[in-house]
Each structure stands twice: as C-alpha cells, then as structure tokens.
Design an enzyme around this catalytic site. Structure first.
Site, short mmCIF file in Angstrom:
data_model
loop_
_atom_site.label_atom_id
_atom_site.label_comp_id
_atom_site.label_asym_id
_atom_site.label_seq_id
_atom_site.Cartn_x
_atom_site.Cartn_y
_atom_site.Cartn_z
N PHE A 144 1.29 4.68 -4.59
CA PHE A 144 2.53 5.40 -4.21
C PHE A 144 3.62 4.51 -4.92
O PHE A 144 3.86 3.72 -5.01
CB PHE A 144 2.89 5.22 -2.82
CG PHE A 144 4.35 5.88 -2.58
CD1 PHE A 144 4.16 7.22 -2.28
CD2 PHE A 144 5.42 5.01 -2.45
CE1 PHE A 144 5.46 7.84 -2.27
CE2 PHE A 144 6.71 5.71 -2.25
CZ PHE A 144 6.58 7.22 -1.83
N ASP A 182 4.27 -3.01 -9.48
CA ASP A 182 4.96 -2.54 -8.72
C ASP A 182 5.30 -3.16 -7.34
O ASP A 182 4.35 -3.16 -6.35
CB ASP A 182 4.91 -0.95 -8.23
CG ASP A 182 5.82 -0.29 -7.41
OD1 ASP A 182 6.66 -1.10 -6.88
OD2 ASP A 182 5.76 0.89 -7.33
N LYS A 198 13.72 -2.01 -2.61
CA LYS A 198 13.62 -1.98 -1.21
C LYS A 198 14.49 -3.32 -0.69
O LYS A 198 15.69 -3.24 -0.60
CB LYS A 198 12.24 -1.94 -0.70
CG LYS A 198 11.69 -0.52 -0.92
CD LYS A 198 10.64 -0.34 0.17
CE LYS A 198 10.30 1.22 0.13
NZ LYS A 198 9.02 1.62 -0.64
#
Ligand SMILES: *Cc1c(COP(=O)(O)O)cnc(C)c1O
Length: 408
Positions: free
Chosen positions: A149, A234, A263
């Site tokens: 993802f 990531d 985030k």
C-alpha cells in the site's frame, strides 16, 4: 471507564446522515462522530470518551493536540503560513537540516501527502536511473511487493494487487514489477539492467502489519547495492517512532537510499511528507522538474521541525519499544481465544480475528460500544496503532474490552 450502549443518539444520526448525503462514499467510517481529542482520547458529540487505538493510521503518533506541537503551530500561525516555493521562507531550511540529520542523509524534498512522497520517490528513481545509472530512455522499472500500500494516485494504484484499490482505475502506468513480500530472492530475480529501484514498506501496514522474515531488509539492501539499484523504503506508516525505533529499517540496522516519510511528520495537525536521500540521488532533480504549491510551507515545516526535535531525544522510540513489549505479551494471550494470529512491531499490531467470532468490522463495531476505537483491514484483521503517549494501564483496559468482545 464508561461502557457505551450501541444505540445511536439522534444528534449523531443526523450528523452521519448529512455526511452520507453530501460526502462521497469513498470510506465506510465507524458510526461515531468525534468532536474533541486530547492525547490518546477522543470525545464524541454526545460526550462519550473513547481510547483511540488507530491514531489516524499513525499520523497521530504523538497523540491528539500534543501541547509542544500545537505550540509550534500557534507560533507559526501568528507569523507566516504560506509563501509557495517561489520565494524562500525562514523555516524550510532549518526543518530540512533537522530532518536530514534524523535520517542521516543530505537532502530533503518536502511534499504534503504520503502518496505525493511516493510519486516523488518514483520520479527521483527514474531520473536517477536515466541520468546516473544510464538506463535506456523510458525503460526504467521499479520492483515492488505484493500486498503493498503506497497511496491512492493513479500510478500507485496501478501496482496494487488489492482489487478495491486497483480495479476500474486503469489504464495503469507501466514500469512496475511486483514480487512476493518477504522474499529477497524474488526481488533479485526481478532485477534487470533497466531496474532503477526497489520500493517496499519495511513492514506492510495496510496489509495488516505484515512483518517480513528477519534478515529480509538486510538482504534487500545487499541486493540493491550489488545491482546498483536504489532501495526506497516507504516509512510513511512504519517510521517516526511507531516500531520502537526511528525507522522500521533500524530493526535490521539497514539504511535505505531513499526514505519516504509522511503521516506522523505532520504532528497530527496537517499533511507533511518528505523524500529524504543523499545528494547523489535526490540531487538529480533540477529546478522546474518537480514541485508542489504547499510543499515546504512554513506552517507545515514549523510543525515538522518540532516533530523531528521530539524524535531526536529517542524518548518516544523507547516508549514505543517498552509499551510494545507489554502489548505483545497481552495480545499473545488472546491467540486461540477468538484470535488466530497476532503480529507486533513496537506499538503496532495486526490481530487476525477468528471468523467464528465475526469479521474485523464487527469486532471494531463492538469495540466502539466498549469505548475503544480500532480499525479493521482486509476483512479479518484488526489493526492497532495507539498514540505513543498511551499508558500501559490504558492498553490493559483496552485489551480487557477486546477480550470481552471476543468472548461475545
Ligand atoms: C498512508 C500511506 C501512504 C499514503 O499516504 P497518504 O497521506 O494517505 O497519501 C503511503 N504509504 C504508506 C506505507 C502508507 O501507510
């Protein structure tokens, strides 16, 4: 702590109804309307309190409205919020220096959302591939992992194997090869002279906190070095303290060529993402080739610099490690009692619910009635990512609620 009844208050129903009428249905939120948050706790419009064990998918690593982060934002709000990169602002340089130092790298390219950081990483890898490695024009490939993802943009969903993320959004961008996650040999087999990069999550978050076998990240590092391929990690969800280290790559003492961050970098206040790498990689991008109107804005980077400062002491990482051990011990006790498997890395857990107990969504809805917010992923998995400011006693209480729900 209060036990809540599942019946919905009419005020709550009205707000959810209005949202459903006017907001596109790209999410299926739990039936709760939050109006306040502090630390690990949120309060709904009816005044009920809930322990937030999702933390906006780790964007709230420091909890809701951490006073030090709010103070940095307030101060900056009173001075300057946005310049665009057409001018310099007096905050970007100090933020970039601090973040580069945290990562042990030279350069930072600031963006806003995680998906933008991934897109930026892809562009940097391709430009590096053509300009430095000498890959045939337009032939560069990037090796990714099944179950990945990396965000929701059209290029990124093209190499997702989740039908919900992928299907009906084609045509898909070429140039990506997907192999099994956790299998370093499969990565090496997929590498050709045209491979620019390997892009992986060191721990797959959205997939259900899937932790690769020990040694995988080290092997990926060695393979990338051996074949002159960039290792792009990531760390948008796994990074910035979540796993009890600054980065999930630190679990294997591995340093990727490129960190993708997002985030929690925005302190739970605003979107802030970044690509961090050395000058021999990130230096390939020249003026005019990439940008973002909001990327590197003074308000976001003032918040980001405070976040980096907070991580620089190691206090949050140590806290996540200690609480994570505590959490793991408590969760392990649940295996065989409504839970088929748990995977824990720092203060981050994937809990596979026994289908005989219900779906992940059903467990999340029952947890809501017990005053605990969790999120299901991929049907049977519950993901837990408490704010790193949560207390051990609060975790214990939340696990009591989970036990109750599982015993149904
Ligand atoms: C959330 C996430 C993204 C995308 O971030 P957005 O801010 O939602 O665009 C990318 N990669 C990983 C690993 C993520 O968890």
């Amino acid at each position: 702590m209060a036990v809540h009844t599942p019946s919905l208050h009419t005020g709550t129903m009205r707000i959810i109804g209005a949202e459903e009428q006017h907001v596109a249905h790209n999410y299926h939120p739990l039936p709760v309307v939050i109006s306040r948050g502090e630390g690990a706790w949120v309060t709904d419009v009816e005044g009920k309190r809930y322990l937030d064990l999702l933390s906006a998918y780790s964007a709230l690593n420091f909890g809701h409205r951490h006073p030090a982060i709010v103070a940095a934002a307030r101060e900056q709000l009173d001075r300057l919020t946005l310049t665009s990169r057409a001018y310099h602002n007096d905050r970007l340089g100090t933020f970039a220096a601090a973040l580069a130092k945290l990562c042990g790298k030279d350069l930072v390219l600031p963006m806003n959302t995680g998906a933008e950081a991934v897109e930026t990483g892809i562009k940097v890898a391709r430009a590096w591939g053509y300009r430095v490695k000498g890959i045939t024009p337009d032939a560069a490939t990037i090796v990714v992992a099944n179950g990945n993802f990396h965000g929701r943009t059209t290029t990124i969903v093209g190499f997702s194997d989740d039908p919900q993320a992928h299907d009906d959004f084609g045509p898909y961008a070429p140039g990506f090869v997907s192999v099994a996650f956790g299998d370093a040999a499969a990565i090496e087999a997929a590498i050709t002279p045209e491979t620019a990069a390997v892009l992986i999550e060191p721990i797959q978050g959205e997939a259900g906190v899937v932790i690769p076998p020990e040694g995988y990240l080290r092997e990926v590092r060695e393979i990338c070095t051996r074949h002159n391929v960039l290792f792009i990690a990531d760390e948008i969800q796994s990074g910035l303290g979540r796993v009890g280290e600054t980065f999930a790559c630190d679990r294997e003492d591995v340093v990727p060529d490129v960190y993708l961050l997002g985030k929690a970098l925005g302190g739970g206040i605003l979107p802030l993402s970044a690509v961090v790498a050395n000058a021999d990689v990130l230096g390939v991008i020249r003026p005019g080739e990439h940008g973002s109107t909001f990327g590197g804005n003074p308000l976001a980077v003032a918040v980001g610099e405070r976040v980096v400062e907070m991580l620089s002491t190691g206090e949050f990482q140590r806290r996540a490690a200690a609480l994570g051990e505590h959490l793991e011990a408590r969760l392990d006790e649940l295996v065989g009692h409504g839970v088929t498997e748990v995977r824990v890395a720092g203060l981050w857990a994937g809990i596979d619910i026994d289908p005989s107990v219900g779906t992940g969504r059903e467990v999340a809805e029952r947890m809501l009635t017990r005053g605990v917010l969790v999120k299901d992923t991929h049907g049977q998995t519950i993901r837990i990512a408490p704010p790193l400011v949560v207390r051990a006693t609060e975790l214990d209480w939340a696990i009591e609620q989970l036990k109750y729900v599982l015993e149904g």
